[in-house]
Design a protein around this motif. Sequence first.
Motif, PDB file in Angstrom:
ATOM      1  N   UNK A 160      11.647 114.851   1.427  1.00 42.33           N
ATOM      2  CA  UNK A 160      10.667 114.195   2.288  1.00 42.33           C
ATOM      3  C   UNK A 160      11.353 113.102   3.113  1.00 42.33           C
ATOM      4  N   UNK A 203      14.390 113.041   4.052  1.00 37.49           N
ATOM      5  CA  UNK A 203      15.160 113.769   5.055  1.00 37.49           C
ATOM      6  C   UNK A 203      14.263 114.151   6.245  1.00 37.49           C
ATOM      7  N   UNK A 204      13.103 114.712   5.945  1.00 35.21           N
ATOM      8  CA  UNK A 204      12.179 115.121   7.010  1.00 35.21           C
ATOM      9  C   UNK A 204      11.689 113.915   7.807  1.00 35.21           C
ATOM     10  N   UNK A 205      11.371 112.841   7.095  1.00 35.43           N
ATOM     11  CA  UNK A 205      10.880 111.633   7.779  1.00 35.43           C
ATOM     12  C   UNK A 205      11.952 111.064   8.712  1.00 35.43           C
ATOM     13  N   UNK A 229      14.380 112.744  10.138  1.00 34.52           N
ATOM     14  CA  UNK A 229      14.581 113.641  11.275  1.00 34.52           C
ATOM     15  C   UNK A 229      13.456 113.470  12.293  1.00 34.52           C
ATOM     16  N   UNK A 230      12.243 113.366  11.790  1.00 35.28           N
ATOM     17  CA  UNK A 230      11.122 113.151  12.711  1.00 35.28           C
ATOM     18  C   UNK A 230      11.281 111.839  13.469  1.00 35.28           C
TER      19      UNK A 230
END
Lengths: 483, 483, 483
Positions: free
Chosen positions: C459, C461-463, C465-466
Motif C-alpha cells: 500500500x 508503494x502504491x501511495x 507512486x500515486x
Amino acid sequence: MKGVWSFVGLAILCGVFCSGIEAQKLDKGVGPYGEFWKPIPTQRYWAPNYFYSPPEEPKGVYQADECTLCHKALNPGLVKAWEESSHANLDKLLDYQKEKLAEIEKNLGRKLTKVGCIDCHGKVGAEKLDHEKELAMPSPALCGECHKQEYQEFESEKQYGIPDWKPGRESHAKAYDANLDVDVWAAVDKNIVQGCDMCHSIQHKCDSCHTRHAFKASESRRPEACQTCHNGPDHPDIEFYRDSKHGSIYLIDGKNWDWNKPLKDAKYISPTCQSCHMYYKGQYSHNMVRKAIMGEGDVLFYDNVFKGIKPTDYLKNSKELMSRREAWIEVCVQCHSPRFSRDYLDSMDKASDSVFQYVSDAYATIKSLYEEGILSPMPENRPKAPAPVAEKYPDLLGGFYGEFWAKNGNQSRIEKDFLYMWENDAFLVRKGLAHMNPNGFTYISWSNLLKKYVDIQSEANALRRLAALEKKKLRARTKTKNR
Amino acid sequence: MKGVWSFVGLAILCGVFCSGIEAQKLDKGVGPYGEFWKPIPTQRYWAPNYFYSPPEEPKGVYQADECTLCHKALNPGLVKAWEESSHANLDKLLDYQKEKLAEIEKNLGRKLTKVGCIDCHGKVGAEKLDHEKELAMPSPALCGECHKQEYQEFESEKQYGIPDWKPGRESHAKAYDANLDVDVWAAVDKNIVQGCDMCHSIQHKCDSCHTRHAFKASESRRPEACQTCHNGPDHPDIEFYRDSKHGSIYLIDGKNWDWNKPLKDAKYISPTCQSCHMYYKGQYSHNMVRKAIMGEGDVLFYDNVFKGIKPTDYLKNSKELMSRREAWIEVCVQCHSPRFSRDYLDSMDKASDSVFQYVSDAYATIKSLYEEGILSPMPENRPKAPAPVAEKYPDLLGGFYGEFWAKNGNQSRIEKDFLYMWENDAFLVRKGLAHMNPNGFTYISWSNLLKKYVDIQSEANALRRLAALEKKKLRARTKTKNR
Amino acid sequence: MKGVWSFVGLAILCGVFCSGIEAQKLDKGVGPYGEFWKPIPTQRYWAPNYFYSPPEEPKGVYQADECTLCHKALNPGLVKAWEESSHANLDKLLDYQKEKLAEIEKNLGRKLTKVGCIDCHGKVGAEKLDHEKELAMPSPALCGECHKQEYQEFESEKQYGIPDWKPGRESHAKAYDANLDVDVWAAVDKNIVQGCDMCHSIQHKCDSCHTRHAFKASESRRPEACQTCHNGPDHPDIEFYRDSKHGSIYLIDGKNWDWNKPLKDAKYISPTCQSCHMYYKGQYSHNMVRKAIMGEGDVLFYDNVFKGIKPTDYLKNSKELMSRREAWIEVCVQCHSPRFSRDYLDSMDKASDSVFQYVSDAYATIKSLYEEGILSPMPENRPKAPAPVAEKYPDLLGGFYGEFWAKNGNQSRIEKDFLYMWENDAFLVRKGLAHMNPNGFTYISWSNLLKKYVDIQSEANALRRLAALEKKKLRARTKTKNR
C-alpha cells in the motif's frame, strides 16, 4: 500429597541453577541446510535425537527406584500422570493389553513388573542411570524396543508419501526431516519456526499422540489427540471434522463409546480421525498415509499449476493414487453405499478441477505481470530472502517462503494472496469435501479462494494502470527533454 | 462380528460394479433455472425426491428380513447404528415413546414389532422390495406416515418465513427449493455448490438432524445436531452459542442433563439451540421459524439499504415481526427479567441501525463510483456472470453471485468487500447480540465490518485518483493532438 | 412443574408492563468521559453498581419466602438453577464447603439454613424487601460479606497490573473502569460497545465466572468458564488452549476429573486456565494477575515500538516482570523440567523480538508516509473521530480507536492494517507461544502478522507512486500555466 507439593519451592532452586547450561550439541544445525542455522535450546526437546543432552545438574548415578523421590517433589504433575499409566500398573491391564505384555516379555526375555522412568529415559531394563551423562528423551526406536509392531508400522510410513516426491514425504515418520528440507525454515528465527518443530517433532516423539506420562491408548484414539497439529488455516482437519456430521455425532455420543477397545473391535457408529486414517484394507495400523494423498496443496494446486495438469487428469493417470482411492472407498463403504462413496469422491476430484482453474488463472495473471515488468516491486528491485532461500522462478512469484518471511516488497501483496490461495484455500476446498463439511468447502474455502482471486485481479488492474501512467509520464518527460 | 467385517472385501466388489451406472433422473435440473444445469450423481442423495433412483445392482426381490444379511457385511457401520435405534428396539422404549408408538400403531391399524430397512427404504409395512426398482431414500413425507405430528409441524414452516418474501422462505421445509431459486447456484460447478445442497437437503431428509440410522432423539436435542449447517462465516451460530455463557454452561454441565426427556419436560438450566428455537408460546415443535426473522442479512442490510429503511423503522412497522418479537421475549423471560429481555433485544435493533449506517455509506460510495464510471473495471467492461445470473442493478455492485463465482474483475475487490459486509459482517453483529456473545458482535463482526468499510473507502480513494490521473493524461494527449 | 410453566404467560404481562420505565440513574455516564455519553438501559445490568435501579413493578414489600412464589412462574429457569445451587442446599455441602460455611456463620454471628433471593438481591439476612425501592443486583462487595477471602483476593488485583500503568490496569477487579477510560468506547453507540461491557462487567459481577443462579464452583473451575470473554481475534485464549496439547488432554480426559475438589487438591494431569492462572507461589487464589504481563499488546508492541525498546530489553530491565517470570516458571515446573520451562519462556521473549521488528518496520513505513504527506487521506483532510477521542500522534496513525469507529478515510486501510498488526497478531504470536499452541503462533499469528506487513508495504508503494504521479501532473500543470 500436600507435603510433596510444598517441596516444589526447594526443587525449583535446582531447576534455576541447572538452566543456564548449554549442551554442546546445540552448536550447529543438521540437515541439508544445517550450515545456515543454529538450534535454540528448546529444540533439544523437539528433536531429541539430534540435539538432546542432559542438564549438568543433578550430577550422580541414581537407582531406578530413586527417580520419583526427587521428581515427585520437583514435578508432581508428571509423576502423577505416570502413576495413572499402564506402565505403572501392569497388574491392571485389559485383556488385549495382557497379550501384548506377554509378547513384550517374551521378546525381552524377562518378566516386567512395571515400566519406570529409567526404562524410557535411560535404557530399557536399566538399573541405574548417570543423570548428567545418560539421561535421554525417548525416541520411537526406544519405545519400539517393547512396542515392536507399532514402531514398525510407524516406520513403514517412510516408504509411502507423495508419488514422485522423496519417499516418506509427507509422512509422520519423516516429518522432522521434511522440516529440515525447507529453506525458509532454515532461514528464519528459530524461536518462531519452532512452531513447525512442535508438530514435526512427531518423527522423534511418540508422545505427540500418546501424551506423556500417562500414555493412555484410550486418549490417543480420540480425535482430540490429533488436533494440536491438525488445525489452523493450512490444515483445519479438526475444525472440519468437528463440525461435520461425523464429528457432531462423536461430540454428542462419543463419551458413551468404549475407548478402551482397540480400533478393530470398537466400531463406533461415527468415524473418528483414527478409524478412517489408520484403516487400510481391513486392518488398522500406525501407518496412516496409505490411502490419502498427503501434501495435496503442493502437488495438485502448485506443482501441477506450473505443469498445467488438472487434478482429475493427474489422479487418473497415477496407478498408485487410483489404488489408494480404492482403499479409501472401502472405508466409506463401512457405513455408506458404494455408489455414494465413489460418486462423492469423484465429485471431490471434479471440484478440484474448478479450484485448479482459479489458481491457474491467478498464476497466469501474476506471471504476466512479472514478464511485463509490472510487479511492484519487481523481484530484482526488492530485498532478497535470506539464505538458504533460493528465489527461483516460479517460486519467487508467491512461493512458500512468504509464509514465514517478508521484507519490504518481498513478497508484495499480489504474490502473498497467491501464496494463500494455493497453500491454504485451494487445498481446503478439497479437504472440506473429504471431511464432509459443507461450509468447509463453500463459505470457508471456496469463498476465500475467490476473494483472493478477486484481490489479485484488482491489484493487477491497479498495477497496470499505474505502470501505464508512469510510462506516459516518462515518455512525456523524454519528449520534453528531446524537444 | 469379526467374520462379518471380513466380508467387506467381497461386498465392495458389488459396490464397485454397481457404481458406474447413471440413473436416468440425472438428465436435467429442476426448479426455475432447471434448464441451466444438470445434476451430478451425488445430488441423488441431497435431493432424493428429485433425483434418486436405485442402483442397478443388486437385482432381485428381497424379503424384509433379508436386508441385513448382505448389508451387515457390506456396510456394518450403518447396520450397527440401526441396531442402536429405537426402530430396532421397540420393546425398550421410554414411557413417552410408548405413548407415541401406541398412537402410531392406532394410525397404521396394526401392531409394530420393529421398524426395519424396508419400512423406510421401501414402503411402510412392506414385506418385500424389488431392490433395483423400488429402493428409495426416505423423505419427510415417508417418515411422516408414522411421525405425523412432527411431520406436520415441520411442513407448517412453509407458511412462515420472511414477510413480503415467498412463503416458506427462509424455512427448513423449503430449504432445497430456496437453493434452486438462486441463479448463481444454478450457474456454477455442481461439485462445488453441492456444499449448499448438503445443508439445504433438509427439505428432503429428516436425517439432517436425526442422523441415521440410530435416529436418537437424545442426539437431535443437542446443539451439535445443528452445527454441521449452522456454522461458518455467514452464520456462525454454533460458534457464537458455544462461546456464549449459555453455551459454556452447556459444555460444562450438559452431559449431566437428561437428554431422553422431551424438551417440554427437560428444562435445562441453560438454553440449547432447540430449547429457544423450537419454543413458541409455551409449546415446543418442529416449526422453528415463528419467532426469529430469518434471512435478516438479505432484508435488513441489503434490500432495505437500497430502500433506505433502517432496521428499527422496518421492524416497528411490521405487525408480524413485532408479534414474533413478543414471542421471542417469552423465551428469554424463562430465565431473565422481562425488563432485561426487552431492553436487550431493543439494543440489538438499535445496534443494527449503526450497522445499517456503515453498510449504507459503503453502498453509497460504490454506487457513486459506478455512476461516475470509476469502478474498475466498469460492469460493461468485464466478463458477464454465466447464465442464468442476471446482473441487474443494484445486484451487480456486490450482489450475492460473487460469493460463488468470479472472473477477471467481476466482481472487483471493492464490490467483493461490500458483498461480505452485508452478507456476513452486518448480519453477524445482530447474530452475535442475539446469541449473547460479546466478542461475537464486537471484535469479530463489528471490527470486520469496519475493516471492510475502511478498505472500501481507501479503494474508492485510489480509484478516484487513478481515474483523475488518467483523465488529465487523456486531456493532455488530446491537447497535444489538437495543438 | 407443568402448572408452574403455564403461569409464564400471565407473568409476561407484568414484564411487558414494567418494561417501559427508565430508571433515573440512566441520565448520565460515569468515569473520566462521563459527560460524553449516556447509558443505555442494558447497562443497568452490566454495571449495576453505577446504573441499576429496580423496575417500578411490582410494587410492595415482600417477605423472604415470597420471592419464588412469583418468580417460579415468571422465570422458572432461574429458580431451577438456584434450586441446584449450594445456596439452596446448605445441608448437602462437601466437607471443605462445610468448613467455609462454619466460618461464614461465625462472621455473620448466626446460623444459616439457606441463602435465598433476598440475601443477594436485598441485604444479607434481610427478612423483607421493598421491591420497587430496594431490589439490587449483587456486587462483589455483597458476595464478599459472606465470601470474605475470595472477595479480598479478587480486590487485591487492584494493586497489580502493568508496571508503569495505573494500578489495577489490567485486572479483573478494575475491568469496568478500564473500559470507562477508553475514549472510543465513550464515543460510539453504546448498543455496540456494550459488547465490551459484557466482559468488563466482571468488576461488578461475580457471576461472570460463577454463573447464576447455581454458582457451582465445579463449573467455575472449568476452562469453559473463562471462554465467553477470553476468545476472539484479540485474545483467543480458549482457542489456543483448546487446541494445545494441554487443552486436548482436558477435552478427552477432563470429564473424569473431580471438579468438586478445590484447585489445591485437584492436581489434574493437564492444566486448565485456572490451575495456571490462579496459581502463585504454591497458592491458588482469585488474584490472577500476579504472574503474567497483562495488556502485553499495548505495551510490548505499541508503546514500546514508539520508544524503540525491544521486548527482551524491556522485560529484563523490569525487576517486577522478571520476578513474575520466576513465578510463572514455577507453574510449568509442576510437570515440565526447569530447564525446558525456562528455555521455552526465553524463546517466547526472543520470538517477541522478531515480532517487534516487523511491527517497528511497519510503523516506520506509515510514519514516513505521514511525514512526507503521502497518507491518503492525510489526518488533516479526513473526518475527525467523535469526542472524546483525541487524535494525537502517534495514535492517529493506527490507534485503537479504529477498532470501533471509522469514517471516510479515518482510518485508511494502511493504518487499519497496522492497528490489527499490533493489537491482534503481534500479541498473538506471544500468546500462542505462552499457551503452547504451535499453529497458534505460526500459521495463525505469525502468518497474519506478515500478511499485514506485506499489505502495508504494498500500500505504501502504491501511495508513493500515486503521489509521485500527481506531483508531476501538478508540476506539468504549473509549467503550462507559467508558460
